[in-house]
Scaffold this motif. Structure first.
Motif, mmCIF file in Angstrom:
data_model
loop_
_atom_site.group_PDB
_atom_site.id
_atom_site.type_symbol
_atom_site.label_atom_id
_atom_site.label_comp_id
_atom_site.label_asym_id
_atom_site.label_seq_id
_atom_site.Cartn_x
_atom_site.Cartn_y
_atom_site.Cartn_z
ATOM 1 N N VAL A 178 1.019 -1.315 0.039
ATOM 2 C CA VAL A 178 -0.040 -0.051 -0.038
ATOM 3 C C VAL A 178 0.926 1.112 0.071
ATOM 4 O O VAL A 178 2.345 1.218 0.337
ATOM 5 N N ALA A 179 0.299 2.393 -0.428
ATOM 6 C CA ALA A 179 1.162 3.541 -0.269
ATOM 7 C C ALA A 179 1.675 3.772 0.983
ATOM 8 O O ALA A 179 0.908 3.891 2.287
ATOM 9 N N ASN A 180 2.753 4.273 0.909
ATOM 10 C CA ASN A 180 3.562 4.816 2.449
ATOM 11 C C ASN A 180 2.963 6.271 2.504
ATOM 12 O O ASN A 180 2.320 6.831 1.719
ATOM 13 N N SER A 181 3.259 6.706 3.759
ATOM 14 C CA SER A 181 2.794 7.786 4.535
ATOM 15 C C SER A 181 3.352 9.013 3.543
ATOM 16 O O SER A 181 4.597 9.233 3.095
ATOM 17 N N PRO A 182 2.596 9.915 2.815
ATOM 18 C CA PRO A 182 3.191 11.001 1.963
ATOM 19 C C PRO A 182 4.127 11.733 2.707
ATOM 20 O O PRO A 182 5.154 12.497 1.797
ATOM 21 N N PHE A 183 4.206 12.101 3.901
ATOM 22 C CA PHE A 183 5.107 12.940 4.494
ATOM 23 C C PHE A 183 6.309 12.208 4.772
ATOM 24 O O PHE A 183 7.477 13.164 5.133
ATOM 25 N N ASN A 184 6.889 11.095 4.998
ATOM 26 C CA ASN A 184 8.113 10.539 5.190
ATOM 27 C C ASN A 184 8.281 9.359 3.989
ATOM 28 O O ASN A 184 9.585 9.092 3.894
ATOM 29 N N THR A 185 7.300 8.927 3.532
ATOM 30 C CA THR A 185 7.437 7.899 2.372
ATOM 31 C C THR A 185 8.036 6.783 2.620
ATOM 32 O O THR A 185 8.688 5.944 1.849
ATOM 33 N N ALA A 186 8.448 6.333 4.024
ATOM 34 C CA ALA A 186 9.229 5.291 4.294
ATOM 35 C C ALA A 186 8.351 4.085 5.138
ATOM 36 O O ALA A 186 9.018 3.076 5.233
ATOM 37 N N ALA A 187 7.223 4.557 5.419
ATOM 38 C CA ALA A 187 6.505 3.883 6.472
ATOM 39 C C ALA A 187 5.074 4.029 6.084
ATOM 40 O O ALA A 187 4.535 4.982 5.545
ATOM 41 N N VAL A 188 4.296 2.872 6.569
ATOM 42 C CA VAL A 188 2.877 2.947 6.282
ATOM 43 C C VAL A 188 2.060 3.485 7.465
ATOM 44 O O VAL A 188 2.267 2.863 8.748
ATOM 45 N N ASN A 189 1.258 4.592 7.227
ATOM 46 C CA ASN A 189 0.454 5.099 8.376
ATOM 47 C C ASN A 189 -0.478 4.246 8.797
ATOM 48 O O ASN A 189 -1.509 3.994 8.087
ATOM 49 N N LEU A 190 -0.311 3.353 10.069
ATOM 50 C CA LEU A 190 -1.721 2.556 10.388
ATOM 51 C C LEU A 190 -2.775 2.975 10.640
ATOM 52 O O LEU A 190 -3.905 2.405 10.618
ATOM 53 N N ASN A 191 -2.920 4.111 10.737
ATOM 54 C CA ASN A 191 -4.307 4.885 11.021
ATOM 55 C C ASN A 191 -5.023 5.008 9.753
ATOM 56 O O ASN A 191 -6.391 5.147 9.644
ATOM 57 N N THR A 192 -4.333 4.608 8.565
ATOM 58 C CA THR A 192 -5.069 4.700 7.224
ATOM 59 C C THR A 192 -5.479 3.101 6.943
ATOM 60 O O THR A 192 -6.116 2.674 5.802
ATOM 61 N N LEU A 193 -5.132 2.272 7.803
ATOM 62 C CA LEU A 193 -5.501 0.745 7.534
ATOM 63 C C LEU A 193 -6.759 0.284 8.492
ATOM 64 O O LEU A 193 -6.310 0.270 9.814
ATOM 65 N N PRO A 194 -7.939 0.544 7.919
ATOM 66 C CA PRO A 194 -9.014 0.141 9.107
ATOM 67 C C PRO A 194 -9.039 -1.157 9.508
ATOM 68 O O PRO A 194 -9.503 -1.872 8.656
ATOM 69 N N LEU A 195 -9.087 -1.466 10.824
ATOM 70 C CA LEU A 195 -9.020 -2.494 11.315
ATOM 71 C C LEU A 195 -10.442 -3.435 11.180
ATOM 72 O O LEU A 195 -10.372 -4.720 11.012
ATOM 73 N N SER A 196 -11.535 -2.702 11.160
ATOM 74 C CA SER A 196 -12.869 -3.527 10.888
ATOM 75 C C SER A 196 -13.071 -4.171 9.662
ATOM 76 O O SER A 196 -13.614 -4.890 9.588
ATOM 77 N N LEU A 197 -12.089 -3.517 8.685
ATOM 78 C CA LEU A 197 -12.353 -4.198 7.242
ATOM 79 C C LEU A 197 -11.513 -5.309 7.062
ATOM 80 O O LEU A 197 -11.369 -5.914 6.072
ATOM 81 N N VAL A 198 -10.608 -5.788 8.034
ATOM 82 C CA VAL A 198 -9.883 -6.736 8.230
ATOM 83 C C VAL A 198 -10.073 -8.238 8.677
ATOM 84 O O VAL A 198 -10.654 -8.064 9.708
ATOM 85 N N GLU A 199 -9.867 -9.230 8.054
ATOM 86 C CA GLU A 199 -10.229 -10.465 8.655
ATOM 87 C C GLU A 199 -8.947 -11.082 9.544
ATOM 88 O O GLU A 199 -9.334 -11.548 10.514
ATOM 89 N N ARG A 200 -7.878 -11.037 9.082
ATOM 90 C CA ARG A 200 -6.923 -11.260 9.986
ATOM 91 C C ARG A 200 -5.576 -10.585 9.616
ATOM 92 O O ARG A 200 -5.544 -9.853 8.548
ATOM 93 N N ILE A 201 -4.771 -10.681 10.529
ATOM 94 C CA ILE A 201 -3.129 -10.019 10.377
ATOM 95 C C ILE A 201 -2.327 -11.220 10.342
ATOM 96 O O ILE A 201 -2.195 -11.860 11.250
ATOM 97 N N GLU A 202 -1.359 -11.249 9.554
ATOM 98 C CA GLU A 202 -0.077 -12.326 9.609
ATOM 99 C C GLU A 202 0.933 -11.618 9.557
ATOM 100 O O GLU A 202 1.351 -10.645 8.953
#
Length: 876
Positions: free
Chosen positions: A123-147
């Motif tokens: 997925v696209a990294n955070s636009p302000f540091n482009t090196a990591a994903v902002n977890l706040n943009t990954l809605p947990l309720s739409l996810v079935e599991r995390i590996e």
């Protein structure tokens, strides 16, 4: 272990029903002993298989179980992974701008060395540091599991996968509809959370040849002010911890080199002001929001069309919006006290009848250190993320084919909402005598007339990728089939960041240079990779993988991986791996503009106020206990980080449904990209003398914190796990799971061939944080008929504190207990109620000064206190 036991064990791994919330994929046994199971793509491999047969440790987190524990965000979910030692949480955005937000940090190596995927793709990294994903943009309720793959994986995925891989996996198809409503209410005031989720799907791939489903989620968490929690209400005045972090920018204003006309009478009517000699000090950290307001909206849509018996076409779209609203102290409008003057023609000039006279004031222009009276500064960090995927999956001539093209985009805006002051207008109002810097002005609206709002800076990151993977069994050995995969990808990344001069030229406290031009960067990437899974003997198999990446702006890199899985007995499995990895410097790190902003904490100028004592040519209100400027930004000469990773583990199942696991890891990262910490620069001014940039009069202009390649990092430790589940009885079934990580060593260098520093069990200013020696999460659960209960314990071992003032404080151990219960006896309805932090445990006291929050460290503890939660889910 008999056939039925093994079958149940592997199925429990794949469905995440072993334990509660966290499932260790450590179940053992020979695959040929069990009935044939459908193979799936497992994180860390390009060849379909079962997670139990992985040569690397994988943790599976079921989000439906997390929901029963009151876990509502990806940040909270990954906090339950003991290997994750994140130093970027929502609370750390307070007082900062242009950051990633919330990020995962496996092994404590940095969020930029943890790869985050959605359904196996980036997925696209955070636009302000482009090196990591902002977890706040990954809605947990739409996810079935995390590996969670706790092993290096650059040979499979390329850059960033040094500390490990986190794969958020959504449902493949869904039929039906439903709605869920959730609320969390802390015992203390503020911090309430509401969450709403609507989902539905239609169609059967088997019967109708298609399936479409979608889900919409909205959540909001209220802010918490420092005064609303006992731990934080005293701000930076903590005598028992040896902390006295106050600001010389006060109201009434301090006069540089002279004092304050109200110091002798109590420094005005604010309880946050205290007299210090002839001057006044303002307790700014008691006047902030310690937890930001969070608001998120997200949508996920997926459609699958059965093209034939062998191929499916997939279209997927995800959109998310995350807004963090921060509250900090009123604007610091005096800078270093050298360009804000009150003149003797002002009615508010000391001795002119309104403001008391002051010794040393003889009619000369007076330089001020002043705090705004336009209210707290409120800013908003808004990030949006979109990803579109068109993919094709299926089989042709016994080959498993997976190919697709994806487009991911993230955008961000840093907005000033209120409380920010037009600095030039302030100078004008001081000069014309309409603003009183020491008390109430004749015009009660004068401060509000100085207000500035608008967007300070914006950023955008785009990534377009085409990938294809083909895998199949290519040869049959006496021990089984040889699995083979081959694939490739091409990717185009593009980034830009700009600032708004019409805002930043007026508001100096944004720390953004209003003359800086937009920053831009782009790169093209091509990669090819291959993988073999080789059954050497019935009890021994190997994974061999390699990947070649070619960047047009960085060069090429080749990274192999070899893993072994040995099962000498049905109850014992041994696994190990060796791999190399890399992380290419991000576009932000290479191309971002240099700019100045304030340090997070207050310091003494080592030349003009050594040890807090004013030296010759020094000025107390300018040089002592101040937030100084620091220069940050990119460096286009950065080189890649490289790593070597070794793992070795054993899994033991002495009796049915009881599994022990232990996995050793050893990682070395070379050439790390980073900055020398501000605390370290001020703690050792001789060593870092070249990082001090001074004005013509000798005062400090700024410290240089631009990015550079630093030294190496070495870490090693052991992940430990226990899984147990009782047989079903007439009283129900009990389960137990423990996931813990012990860090044996974590050492790093701040420069090439430099001194090795330790970060385990002690706060290190050069590191900017701490690596806890031991962290674990444990669950005990009971299930009976329509009832289930869960008791969760999380533990974080204490450490030697920052002790920036040569204190000898130790942060105590931190243990939280959560209790929840779920009832499914009503038709179509599931009810969950619970309590987070049952014992109302306060964050352990800390004298850390590297954050805006004082008295505790928000990266390693939670200030919310006891929180009650409830959740209702209704399915149509």
């Amino acid at each position: 272990m008999n056939h039925n036991t093994l079958t149940r064990a592997i199925r429990s791994v794949l469905t995440g029903t072993v334990g509660i919330g966290i499932t260790l994929t450590s179940i053992i046994g020979h695959a040929e002993d069990a009935p044939k199971l459908e193979k799936i793509t497992v994180t860390g491999s390009s060849i379909k298989g079962v997670a139990a047969q992985s040569t690397s440790p994988i943790t599976i987190v079921r989000t439906d179980e997390l929901a029963k524990q009151g876990v509502t965000t990806a940040e909270q979910a990954l906090g339950l992974i003991s290997a994750n030692q994140s130093s970027a949480v929502a609370a750390t955005t307070v007082g900062s701008s242009g950051g990633v937000g919330s990020a995962a940090d496996l092994r404590g190596l940095g969020s930029n060395k943890t790869l985050v995927l959605l359904n196996g793709r980036r997925v696209a990294n955070s636009p302000f540091n482009t090196a990591a994903v902002n977890l706040n943009t990954l809605p947990l309720s739409l996810v079935e599991r995390i590996e969670v793959l706790k092993d290096g994986a650059s040979a499979i995925y390329g850059t960033d996968a040094i500390g490990g891989v986190i794969n958020f996996i959504t449902k493949k198809q869904y039929q039906g509809a439903g709605v869920s409503v959730e609320a969390l209410a802390p015992k203390g005031s503020s911090g309430d959370t509401q969450q709403y989720n609507v989902f539905g799907g239609y169609g059967s791939l088997e019967d109708q040849g298609f399936n479409v489903y979608g889900a919409v989620n909205y959540s909001k968490k209220d802010a918490v002010l420092a005064r609303e929690r006992e731990t934080s209400r005293r701000g930076g005045v903590l005598p028992e911890l040896g902390v006295n972090r106050t600001s010389g920018a006060s109201f009434p204003a301090n006069i540089a080199g002279i004092g304050n006309p109200y110091a002798s009478s109590g420094c005005g009517d604010s309880t946050k002001n205290t007299a210090s000699g002839k001057s006044c000090r303002y307790n700014s950290q008691a006047d902030i929001g310690v937890v930001p307001e969070e608001e998120t909206f997200s949508f996920l849509g997926r459609g699958t069309l059965k093209l034939s018996d062998n191929f499916n076409a997939i279209a997927e779209y995800m959109h998310s919006e995350s807004t963090l609203t921060n509250i900090i102290a009123p604007d610091v409008v005096a800078g270093n006290g050298d360009d804000y003057y009150i003149y003797n023609n002002s009615p508010y000039y000391p001795g002119n009848g309104i403001t008391p006279a002051l010794s040393g004031v003889t009619g000369q222009p007076l330089s001020l250190n002043l705090r705004s009276q336009a209210g707290n500064r409120i800013s908003e960090s808004e990030q949006k993320s979109d990803r579109v995927l068109l993919a094709l999956e299926g089989t042709a001539a016994d080959w498993d084919i997976n190919t697709g093209i994806s487009y991911a985009k993230s955008t961000g805006d840093e907005n000033l909402i209120s409380g920010y002051i037009n600095n030039q207008k302030l100078r004008d109002r001081l000069a014309d005598g309409t603003l009183n810097p020491f008390g109430a002005s004749a015009d009660a609206n004068v401060w509000n007339s100085l207000a500035v709002s608008g967007t300070s800076q914006s950023a955008e990151f785009e990534s377009t990728t085409f990938d294809i993977t083909a895998s199949r069994a290519i040869y049959t050995l006496p021990a089984g089939d040889v699995g083979f995969a081959i694939g490739g990808s091409v990717r185009r990344d593009k980034w830009s960041q700009s600032q708004n001069p019409t805002v930043n030229s007026f508001v100096e406290s944004t720390g953004v240079d209003p003359t800086s031009a937009p920053s831009t960067g782009s790169r093209n990437l091509k990669a090819v990779f291959t993988e073999f899974q080789i059954p050497i003997f019935k009890s021994l198999s190997a994974q061999i993988a390699a990947r070649y990446d070619d960047y047009n702006d960085f060069g090429s890199t080749f990274n192999p991986k070899i893993g072994l899985r040995w099962q000498p007995a049905k109850q014992v499995m041994v696994r190990g791996s060796y791999s190399t990895g890399f992380r290419a410097p991000s576009l932000y790190e290479m191309h971002s503009s240099n700019y100045k902003t304030y340090t997070a904490a207050s310091y003494n100028d080592p030349a003009l106020c050594p040890g807090g004592v004013v030296a010759a040519n020094g000025v107390a209100v300018r040089d002592c206990g101040q937030q100084f400027y620091r220069k940050t930004g990119g460096n286009d000469q950065l080189q890649a980080e490289e790593s070597k990773t070794f793992t070795f583990g054993i899994v033991y199942e002495p009796i049915r449904n009881l599994v022990f696991s232990a996995d050793y890891f050893n990682i070395q990262v070379e050439n790390q990209v980073g900055v020398v910490g501000e605390s370290a620069i001020f703690a050792d001014p001789l060593k870092y003398a070249d990082l001090y940039v001074r004005n013509g009069d000798g005062s400090l202009n700024y410290i240089n914190q631009t990015l550079q390649n630093l030294g190496d990092t070495k870490t090693s430790g052991i992940d430990l796990g226990v899984q147990w589940r009782s047989a079903m009885t007439k009283y129900g079934r009990l389960g137990l799971s423990i996931d813990g990580t012990y860090i044996n060593s974590y050492k790093f260098q701040t420069e090439k061939n430099g001194e090795w520093y330790n970060a385990v069990g002690q706060y290190n200013a050069n590191f900017g944080g701490v690596i806890t020696r031991w962290k674990h999460n444990a669950n005990i659960n009971w299930n009976y008929d329509a009832w289930s209960l869960n008791l969760q314990q999380s533990f974080f071992k204490g450490y030697l504190d920052q002790n920036a003032g040569d204190q000898n404080h130790r942060v105590s151990n931190y243990t939280l207990y959560n209790l929840s219960g779920t009832y499914t006896g009503f038709k179509h309805t599931e009810l969950t109620f619970g309590i987070r932090n049952v014992l109302d445990t306060k964050p352990p006291a800390s004298n850390v000064v590297d954050n805006f929050q004082m008295a505790y460290d928000p990266r390693y503890s939670d200030i919310m206190g006891r929180t009650y939660f409830g959740r209702v889910t209704y399915k149509f």
